[in-house]
Design a protein around this motif. Sequence first.
Motif, PDB file in Angstrom:
ATOM      1  N   ARG A  24      45.481  62.619  74.430  1.00 22.85           N
ATOM      2  CA  ARG A  24      46.871  62.886  74.075  1.00 22.85           C
ATOM      3  C   ARG A  24      46.974  64.120  73.184  1.00 22.85           C
ATOM      4  NH1 ARG A  24      51.420  64.294  75.239  1.00 22.85           N
ATOM      5  NH2 ARG A  24      52.957  64.176  73.578  1.00 22.85           N
ATOM      6  N   VAL A  25      46.004  64.311  72.293  1.00 23.77           N
ATOM      7  CA  VAL A  25      46.002  65.509  71.445  1.00 23.77           C
ATOM      8  C   VAL A  25      45.978  66.765  72.310  1.00 23.77           C
ATOM      9  CG1 VAL A  25      44.665  66.847  69.760  1.00 23.77           C
ATOM     10  CG2 VAL A  25      44.922  64.369  69.461  1.00 23.77           C
ATOM     11  N   LEU A  26      45.125  66.765  73.341  1.00 22.76           N
ATOM     12  CA  LEU A  26      45.026  67.935  74.217  1.00 22.76           C
ATOM     13  C   LEU A  26      46.285  68.100  75.067  1.00 22.76           C
ATOM     14  CD1 LEU A  26      41.282  67.640  75.299  1.00 22.76           C
ATOM     15  CD2 LEU A  26      42.285  69.199  73.609  1.00 22.76           C
ATOM     16  N   GLU A  27      46.881  66.989  75.490  1.00 21.55           N
ATOM     17  CA  GLU A  27      48.146  67.078  76.230  1.00 21.55           C
ATOM     18  C   GLU A  27      49.242  67.674  75.358  1.00 21.55           C
ATOM     19  OE1 GLU A  27      49.059  63.175  77.535  1.00 21.55           O
ATOM     20  OE2 GLU A  27      47.471  63.090  79.048  1.00 21.55           O
ATOM     21  N   ALA A  28      49.314  67.212  74.116  1.00 19.59           N
ATOM     22  CA  ALA A  28      50.329  67.744  73.203  1.00 19.59           C
ATOM     23  C   ALA A  28      50.086  69.221  72.931  1.00 19.59           C
ATOM     24  CB  ALA A  28      50.321  66.944  71.899  1.00 19.59           C
ATOM     25  N   ALA A  29      48.816  69.608  72.847  1.00 19.71           N
ATOM     26  CA  ALA A  29      48.490  71.017  72.642  1.00 19.71           C
ATOM     27  C   ALA A  29      48.903  71.849  73.849  1.00 19.71           C
ATOM     28  CB  ALA A  29      46.996  71.172  72.374  1.00 19.71           C
ATOM     29  N   ALA A  30      48.692  71.312  75.054  1.00 21.31           N
ATOM     30  CA  ALA A  30      49.045  72.039  76.273  1.00 21.31           C
ATOM     31  C   ALA A  30      50.540  72.314  76.340  1.00 21.31           C
ATOM     32  CB  ALA A  30      48.593  71.252  77.502  1.00 21.31           C
ATOM     33  N   GLU A  31      51.332  71.426  75.762  1.00 21.35           N
ATOM     34  CA  GLU A  31      52.777  71.638  75.732  1.00 21.35           C
ATOM     35  C   GLU A  31      53.145  72.835  74.864  1.00 21.35           C
ATOM     36  OE1 GLU A  31      54.278  67.913  74.365  1.00 21.35           O
ATOM     37  OE2 GLU A  31      53.580  66.799  76.127  1.00 21.35           O
ATOM     38  N   ARG A  32      52.228  73.255  74.007  1.00 23.88           N
ATOM     39  CA  ARG A  32      52.472  74.378  73.106  1.00 23.88           C
ATOM     40  C   ARG A  32      51.874  75.685  73.626  1.00 23.88           C
ATOM     41  NH1 ARG A  32      54.332  73.101  68.164  1.00 23.88           N
ATOM     42  NH2 ARG A  32      54.553  70.891  67.704  1.00 23.88           N
ATOM     43  N   GLY A  33      51.018  75.601  74.653  1.00 25.30           N
ATOM     44  CA  GLY A  33      50.493  76.827  75.223  1.00 25.30           C
ATOM     45  C   GLY A  33      48.991  76.957  75.109  1.00 25.30           C
ATOM     46  N   PRO A  34      48.398  77.919  75.846  1.00 32.64           N
ATOM     47  CA  PRO A  34      46.943  78.068  75.924  1.00 32.64           C
ATOM     48  C   PRO A  34      46.264  78.310  74.578  1.00 32.64           C
ATOM     49  CG  PRO A  34      48.027  79.353  77.635  1.00 32.64           C
ATOM     50  CD  PRO A  34      49.107  78.864  76.728  1.00 32.64           C
ATOM     51  N   ARG A  35      46.907  79.060  73.694  1.00 32.15           N
ATOM     52  CA  ARG A  35      46.282  79.347  72.409  1.00 32.15           C
ATOM     53  C   ARG A  35      46.068  78.079  71.604  1.00 32.15           C
ATOM     54  NH1 ARG A  35      49.306  82.978  67.918  1.00 32.15           N
ATOM     55  NH2 ARG A  35      50.706  81.187  68.055  1.00 32.15           N
ATOM     56  N   VAL A  36      47.035  77.171  71.663  1.00 29.25           N
ATOM     57  CA  VAL A  36      46.919  75.919  70.918  1.00 29.25           C
ATOM     58  C   VAL A  36      45.898  75.005  71.582  1.00 29.25           C
ATOM     59  CG1 VAL A  36      48.189  74.024  69.878  1.00 29.25           C
ATOM     60  CG2 VAL A  36      49.317  76.204  70.256  1.00 29.25           C
ATOM     61  N   VAL A  37      45.817  75.038  72.918  1.00 27.90           N
ATOM     62  CA  VAL A  37      44.810  74.238  73.623  1.00 27.90           C
ATOM     63  C   VAL A  37      43.414  74.632  73.157  1.00 27.90           C
ATOM     64  CG1 VAL A  37      43.755  73.768  75.859  1.00 27.90           C
ATOM     65  CG2 VAL A  37      46.249  73.807  75.643  1.00 27.90           C
ATOM     66  N   GLU A  38      43.160  75.922  73.040  1.00 30.67           N
ATOM     67  CA  GLU A  38      41.851  76.392  72.581  1.00 30.67           C
ATOM     68  C   GLU A  38      41.532  75.863  71.188  1.00 30.67           C
ATOM     69  OE1 GLU A  38      39.558  80.619  71.582  1.00 30.67           O
ATOM     70  OE2 GLU A  38      41.591  80.611  72.412  1.00 30.67           O
ATOM     71  N   GLN A  39      42.504  75.939  70.297  1.00 29.79           N
ATOM     72  CA  GLN A  39      42.298  75.440  68.945  1.00 29.79           C
ATOM     73  C   GLN A  39      42.140  73.921  68.928  1.00 29.79           C
ATOM     74  OE1 GLN A  39      41.871  77.371  66.209  1.00 29.79           O
ATOM     75  NE2 GLN A  39      41.966  79.097  67.631  1.00 29.79           N
ATOM     76  N   ALA A  40      42.934  73.228  69.743  1.00 23.39           N
ATOM     77  CA  ALA A  40      42.869  71.766  69.792  1.00 23.39           C
ATOM     78  C   ALA A  40      41.530  71.297  70.343  1.00 23.39           C
ATOM     79  CB  ALA A  40      44.014  71.212  70.636  1.00 23.39           C
ATOM     80  N   ARG A  41      40.999  72.008  71.335  1.00 26.45           N
ATOM     81  CA  ARG A  41      39.682  71.643  71.860  1.00 26.45           C
ATOM     82  C   ARG A  41      38.615  71.766  70.784  1.00 26.45           C
ATOM     83  NH1 ARG A  41      40.204  74.867  77.583  1.00 26.45           N
ATOM     84  NH2 ARG A  41      41.200  73.181  78.793  1.00 26.45           N
ATOM     85  N   ALA A  42      38.691  72.834  70.006  1.00 26.10           N
ATOM     86  CA  ALA A  42      37.736  73.011  68.916  1.00 26.10           C
ATOM     87  C   ALA A  42      37.871  71.876  67.904  1.00 26.10           C
ATOM     88  CB  ALA A  42      37.952  74.364  68.242  1.00 26.10           C
ATOM     89  N   LEU A  43      39.103  71.466  67.613  1.00 22.85           N
ATOM     90  CA  LEU A  43      39.320  70.371  66.671  1.00 22.85           C
ATOM     91  C   LEU A  43      38.800  69.057  67.229  1.00 22.85           C
ATOM     92  CD1 LEU A  43      40.420  69.144  64.108  1.00 22.85           C
ATOM     93  CD2 LEU A  43      42.700  69.093  65.166  1.00 22.85           C
ATOM     94  N   VAL A  44      39.109  68.769  68.494  1.00 22.75           N
ATOM     95  CA  VAL A  44      38.625  67.522  69.108  1.00 22.75           C
ATOM     96  C   VAL A  44      37.096  67.489  69.092  1.00 22.75           C
ATOM     97  CG1 VAL A  44      38.422  66.315  71.319  1.00 22.75           C
ATOM     98  CG2 VAL A  44      40.672  67.082  70.513  1.00 22.75           C
ATOM     99  N   GLN A  45      36.452  68.606  69.404  1.00 25.78           N
ATOM    100  CA  GLN A  45      34.990  68.664  69.356  1.00 25.78           C
ATOM    101  C   GLN A  45      34.476  68.446  67.940  1.00 25.78           C
ATOM    102  OE1 GLN A  45      34.165  72.490  71.093  1.00 25.78           O
ATOM    103  NE2 GLN A  45      34.709  71.832  73.169  1.00 25.78           N
ATOM    104  N   GLN A  46      35.180  69.016  66.959  1.00 20.26           N
ATOM    105  CA  GLN A  46      34.774  68.815  65.561  1.00 20.26           C
ATOM    106  C   GLN A  46      34.905  67.355  65.163  1.00 20.26           C
ATOM    107  OE1 GLN A  46      33.562  71.210  62.931  1.00 20.26           O
ATOM    108  NE2 GLN A  46      32.949  69.093  62.633  1.00 20.26           N
ATOM    109  N   ILE A  47      36.008  66.735  65.567  1.00 23.40           N
ATOM    110  CA  ILE A  47      36.211  65.315  65.261  1.00 23.40           C
ATOM    111  C   ILE A  47      35.116  64.471  65.896  1.00 23.40           C
ATOM    112  CG2 ILE A  47      37.732  63.344  65.734  1.00 23.40           C
ATOM    113  CD1 ILE A  47      40.108  65.308  65.351  1.00 23.40           C
ATOM    114  N   GLU A  48      34.761  64.771  67.138  1.00 21.92           N
ATOM    115  CA  GLU A  48      33.713  64.014  67.825  1.00 21.92           C
ATOM    116  C   GLU A  48      32.364  64.184  67.134  1.00 21.92           C
ATOM    117  OE1 GLU A  48      33.925  65.415  71.817  1.00 21.92           O
ATOM    118  OE2 GLU A  48      35.685  64.200  72.330  1.00 21.92           O
TER     119      GLU A  48
END
Length: 215
Positions: free
Chosen positions: A28-52
């Motif tokens: 859901r975090v990545l879906e919400a990021a995608a609604e904001r655009g590619p730049r946010v998706v890139e940042q959100a992926r980095a955050l999700v990886q950090q959380i993991e």
Amino acid sequence: MPTPPRRWWLAALLALPLLASAAYDAGRVLEAAAERGPRVVEQARALVQQIERSGTHEELQRLKDVNDFFNHRLDFRDDAVTWGLPDYWASPLESLDKRAGDCEDYAIAKYFSLAAAGVPTVRLRMVYVRARQQGQSLAHMVLAYYAEPGAEPLILDNLRPEVLPASQRTDLTPVFSFNTEGLWQGMGQVTAGDPLARLSLWRELVAKVKAEGFL
């Protein structure tokens, strides 16, 4: 004799259940990021990886990892410049979208990311403080971590990069604190305004963050 360090464990003033927590949802975090655009998706992926990654570490390392993540990725910027508002509490994705935030946004992003990484929210408190800088006393917010009730907390802050015990942050005077469990009055003598007025911003933020998948 030197003055003993200020007690940072805060007496309970008011127990206010805010919103029931749900499970962190990386998808859901990545879906919400995608609604904001590619730049946010890139940042959100980095955050999700950090959380993991952080979720596999001891809690102290989680604190350091998440603290470094946001201190390095966000530039400090006042809400009036970023949002055109005197006070706005951004979600982690909103802050990553802008690549900027004020002290509250740093603390917010760290709070919800650590919760997503498995740190119990009862161990985390958003703390309003008075910060002494260059002879001035300024309103500021930090994130505090309590390993157990009554323990000296560790402080996560954007002003200093290290995660430090509260006794080493003599430049900070706590005023009041809160989390998704409730609101607490600090030991400070300087008021930071009406806590309940501030809490309305927190309620709105928690609902927004929950919709983004962090809770």
